[in-house]
Scaffold this active site. Structure first.
Site: not given
Ligand code: ACO
Length: 436
Positions: A313, A371
């Site tokens: 991320h 996710d």
């Protein structure tokens, strides 16, 4: 914005005079250097592709501490929101700054519920699409098309227009996502049923048919609601920045949100949940857990172009707090549906374990993001893989509209217009065709 006591000084090695720039402090998080006068003072721009070090705005909505793995909506930790309030309370919080009290809650829930239907013309618009169109292609079109239906809420500079546009978007997104799904599978559209909760209504519009009564499973309803809460906002990510940039030209709110839907679709952003599940299914097809080692070698090989989807991320350099909550939901849903031994869930846990112990991932501070587990939950609920990003768009709509409205109300906001470092051809003359 609060001025800090110190200033930043930029000096040059070629003897040009140095310049002083103000520093502003936020309530938490890094200070920012105000470079707005830099060009006027030096004739130079700053260079920051991908905005690695650039704050594009001031915002009071969502705060992420990437090193701690902390996510706050209006100051409240995501863990507390995910366990104590529902999605519509979260929408109220993001839009208005506070969690609703009892009467505000009743009014807000009622207001959203009263706007869940879409204009009957929408279904004809939808029918222009091929049945096998990707739901994100359909949704980009449908959300953009909303601007043609609500002429009383398209003036972004009118606070009442912005407010009603926000409510309409939050209320109608589940209806549109469910319509996009039903269209793809060739089933009749289900009208919203307003005595159900926001998530319960969505589940019924997705999985109910006119032939029999649909009973909402409370575990699935809660899981859906949690998915919505966890995806509701995430400060200045790519799609939110797209919505702000698009809205900064004064375009109408529905058009700006359609731009956000388009941006979210990409696999480096909202499309990662779909890409992650496809990755897990691929590994499973090739032999499952026994192939994890081989797959990890590919991921670490820069030339392979393979990434461990659902990992890494831009901001989190620690465990994404949403991934923990999603893993918890995954356990609950699989247990409620009798799918405890789901091979993909086992595979995902194995991949996570190996990655968290592997030097490649440890050194680069790569952890699971939201996710990594959301696809497994959605698949268990019965949501098709190509609709995952549509669910994300549904949930993120409130964040987009809250950020858009915040921007319009900010006296410092201007049309977004980045500059560039030009590396193309310098001025030249067009030659006649036979001399080119
Ligand atoms: N698998 C393997 N290697 C990775 C991964 C991954 N998932 N993510 C990052 N890396 C590596 C990069 O190759 C790079 O290595 P290097 O320093 O040796 O060149 C290093 O880690 C840093 O990565 P960057 O790409 O520079 O990090 P950036 O902040 O630009 O990218 C991103 C973040 C796009 C999310 C990236 O981690 C990624 O592509 N992850 C997979 C897709 C994904 O899950 N996206 C969802 C994001 S969350 C969301 O939108 C809800």
């Amino acid at each position: 914005m609060k001025l800090a006591d110190n200033k930043a000084t930029l000096s040059f090695s070629n003897g040009s005079p140095s310049v002083e720039m103000p520093v502003y402090q936020g309530n938490i998080g890094p200070d920012v250097i105000d470079i707005r006068k830099l060009y006027a003072q030096t004739g130079m721009f700053t260079y920051d592709p991908g905005f690695l070090s650039t704050a594009s705005c001031q915002s009071g909505i969502t705060y992420i501490d990437g090193d701690k793995g902390e996510l706050l909506y209006r100051g409240y930790p995501i863990e507390q929101l995910a366990t104590n309030v529902d999605y519509l309370d979260t929408c109220h919080l993001l839009l208005k700054g506070e969690l609703p009290n009892e009467s505000e809650r009743t009014d807000f829930h009622k207001l959203v519920t009263n706007h869940t239907m879409v204009n009957e013309q929408m279904q004809f618009f939808l029918r222009g699409f091929r049945r096998d169109a990707h739901p994100m292609a359909v949704l980009t079109g449908l959300v953009g098309a909303l601007s043609a239906f609500y002429h009383d809420s398209t003036d972004i500079n009118n606070p009442e227009h912005r407010e009603i546009a926000a409510i309409r978007l939050i209320a109608k997104m589940p209806t549109l996502v469910a319509m996009a799904y039903k269209y793809g599978v060739g089933q009749p559209f289900m009208y919203p049923q307003n005595d159900l909760s926001y998530s319960g209504n969505f589940l019924r519009m997705m999985f109910g048919t006119p032939c029999e009564e649909y009973k909402v499973n409370p575990v699935i309803e809660r899981a859906m609601d949690r998915i919505f809460i966890l995806h509701a906002d995430h400060e200045q990510n790519a799609s939110t920045s797209t919505v702000r940039l698009c809205g900064s030209s004064g375009t109408n709110p529905f058009a700006a949100i359609a731009a956000g839907v388009a941006c979210l679709w990409g696999p480096a952003h909202g499309g990662a949940n779909e890409a992650c599940l496809n990755m897990l299914e691929d590994i499973q097809r090739q032999g499952g857990v026994s192939k994890v080692g081989q797959f990890m070698e590919q991921v670490k090989d820069k030339n392979s172009g393979v990434k461990l989807m659902g990992f890494g991320h831009r901001v989190y350099k620690n465990y994404d707090p949403r991934a923990k909550l999603m893993q918890e939901t995954c356990n609950e849903v699989l247990e409620a549906l009798g799918l405890e031994n789901d091979p993909l869930f086992k595979l995902a846990k194995q991949l996570e374990k190996i990655a968290l112990e592997d030097d490649y991932f440890v050194q680069r501070k790569l952890y699971p993001n939201v996710d990594f587990y959301s696809g497994i939950v959605q698949r268990a609920i019965g949501i098709p893989v190509n609709l995952f990003t549509g669910i994300f768009a549904l949930a993120r709509t409130v964040g987009w509209i809250a950020q858009l409205n915040e921007m319009i109300g900010d006296p410092e906001y201007k049309i977004g217009r980045p500059r560039q470092l030009f590396t193309g051809s310098v001025k030249r003359d067009v030659k006649p065709l036979n001399q080119r």
